[in-house]
Design a protein around this motif. Structure first.
Motif, PDB file in Angstrom:
ATOM      1  N   UNK A 165       7.677   2.221  -1.115  1.00 31.61           N
ATOM      2  CA  UNK A 165       6.299   2.175  -0.638  1.00 31.61           C
ATOM      3  C   UNK A 165       5.671   3.569  -0.732  1.00 31.61           C
ATOM      4  N   UNK A 166       4.569   3.696  -1.469  1.00 25.79           N
ATOM      5  CA  UNK A 166       3.851   4.975  -1.475  1.00 25.79           C
ATOM      6  C   UNK A 166       3.258   5.252  -0.089  1.00 25.79           C
ATOM      7  N   UNK A 167       3.237   6.491   0.311  1.00 23.96           N
ATOM      8  CA  UNK A 167       2.772   6.838   1.659  1.00 23.96           C
ATOM      9  C   UNK A 167       1.321   6.435   1.914  1.00 23.96           C
ATOM     10  N   UNK A 168       0.518   6.388   0.862  1.00 29.25           N
ATOM     11  CA  UNK A 168      -0.896   6.057   1.051  1.00 29.25           C
ATOM     12  C   UNK A 168      -1.181   4.549   1.029  1.00 29.25           C
ATOM     13  N   UNK A 169      -0.167   3.742   0.813  1.00 28.23           N
ATOM     14  CA  UNK A 169      -0.345   2.291   0.733  1.00 28.23           C
ATOM     15  C   UNK A 169       0.202   1.634   2.008  1.00 28.23           C
ATOM     16  N   UNK A 170      -0.619   0.857   2.712  1.00 27.91           N
ATOM     17  CA  UNK A 170      -0.127   0.157   3.908  1.00 27.91           C
ATOM     18  C   UNK A 170       1.022  -0.796   3.557  1.00 27.91           C
ATOM     19  N   UNK A 171       1.963  -0.932   4.461  1.00 27.30           N
ATOM     20  CA  UNK A 171       3.133  -1.784   4.226  1.00 27.30           C
ATOM     21  C   UNK A 171       2.748  -3.216   3.878  1.00 27.30           C
ATOM     22  N   UNK A 172       1.749  -3.759   4.594  1.00 34.35           N
ATOM     23  CA  UNK A 172       1.371  -5.161   4.327  1.00 34.35           C
ATOM     24  C   UNK A 172       0.792  -5.328   2.925  1.00 34.35           C
ATOM     25  N   UNK A 173       0.199  -4.291   2.372  1.00 29.10           N
ATOM     26  CA  UNK A 173      -0.311  -4.344   0.999  1.00 29.10           C
ATOM     27  C   UNK A 173       0.854  -4.207   0.021  1.00 29.10           C
ATOM     28  N   UNK A 174       1.759  -3.281   0.317  1.00 29.89           N
ATOM     29  CA  UNK A 174       2.909  -3.057  -0.568  1.00 29.89           C
ATOM     30  C   UNK A 174       3.798  -4.309  -0.665  1.00 29.89           C
ATOM     31  N   UNK A 175       3.895  -5.054   0.428  1.00 29.84           N
ATOM     32  CA  UNK A 175       4.701  -6.283   0.419  1.00 29.84           C
ATOM     33  C   UNK A 175       4.227  -7.257  -0.646  1.00 29.84           C
TER      34      UNK A 175
END
Length: 146
Positions: free
Chosen positions: A85-95
């Motif tokens: 997960x990139x630090x600038x991307x929210x977890x729910x988006x990365x999922x």
């Protein structure tokens, strides 16, 4: 064909990474799905799959857990690699990366997709009930969202 056996498999789909969510999966979700009237009750012509979308280090830890051997008795676990997960991307988006990959696999297999979260706990008979509904032709049963 036996009326008690489905011609389509189930594809259980989970996206997770990190110790916290990996432990939720191994300690909460997976044991509940392995109770007698859940995954052990599956009756499909094609073997069902459990698509685990995660990082390589989490996959390694999951496959080393004692409960993983029990999972393999009832479904085929499949590693679907996702990037960190990139630090600038929210977890729910990365999922969404894992969900998109796994749902495409489920669609191509014409399976019944079952998307879940690592901290879900399923009551005894949930999978058996979903299977009974599928036998009656029901295509969409539950869409949990918080």
């Amino acid at each position: 064909m036996d009326a008690h056996i489905l011609d389509r498999p189930f594809y259980f789909i989970i996206v997770l990474w990190g110790v916290r969510f990996r432990d939720y999966f191994l300690d909460l979700c997976l044991p509940s799905l392995l109770s007698a009237h859940n995954c052990p009750a599956l009756a499909t012509i094609r073997r069902s799959k459990f698509l685990i979308c995660t990082l390589p280090e989490d996959w390694e830890a999951i496959t080393a857990a004692p409960i993983f051997g029990l999972l393999e008795r009832y479904v085929d676990p499949v590693f679907v690699e996702i990037p960190p997960q990139p630090s600038e991307v929210p977890a729910c988006v990365h999922m969404g990366i894992g969900h998109r990959r796994a749902l495409q696999m489920a669609f191509e297999a014409k399976s019944y997709a079952f998307v879940l979260t690592p901290d879900s706990i399923f009551s005894e008979g949930t999978v058996e009930y979903l299977q009974d509904l599928a036998k009656k032709g029901v295509e969409l049963v539950l869409v949990p969202a918080l």
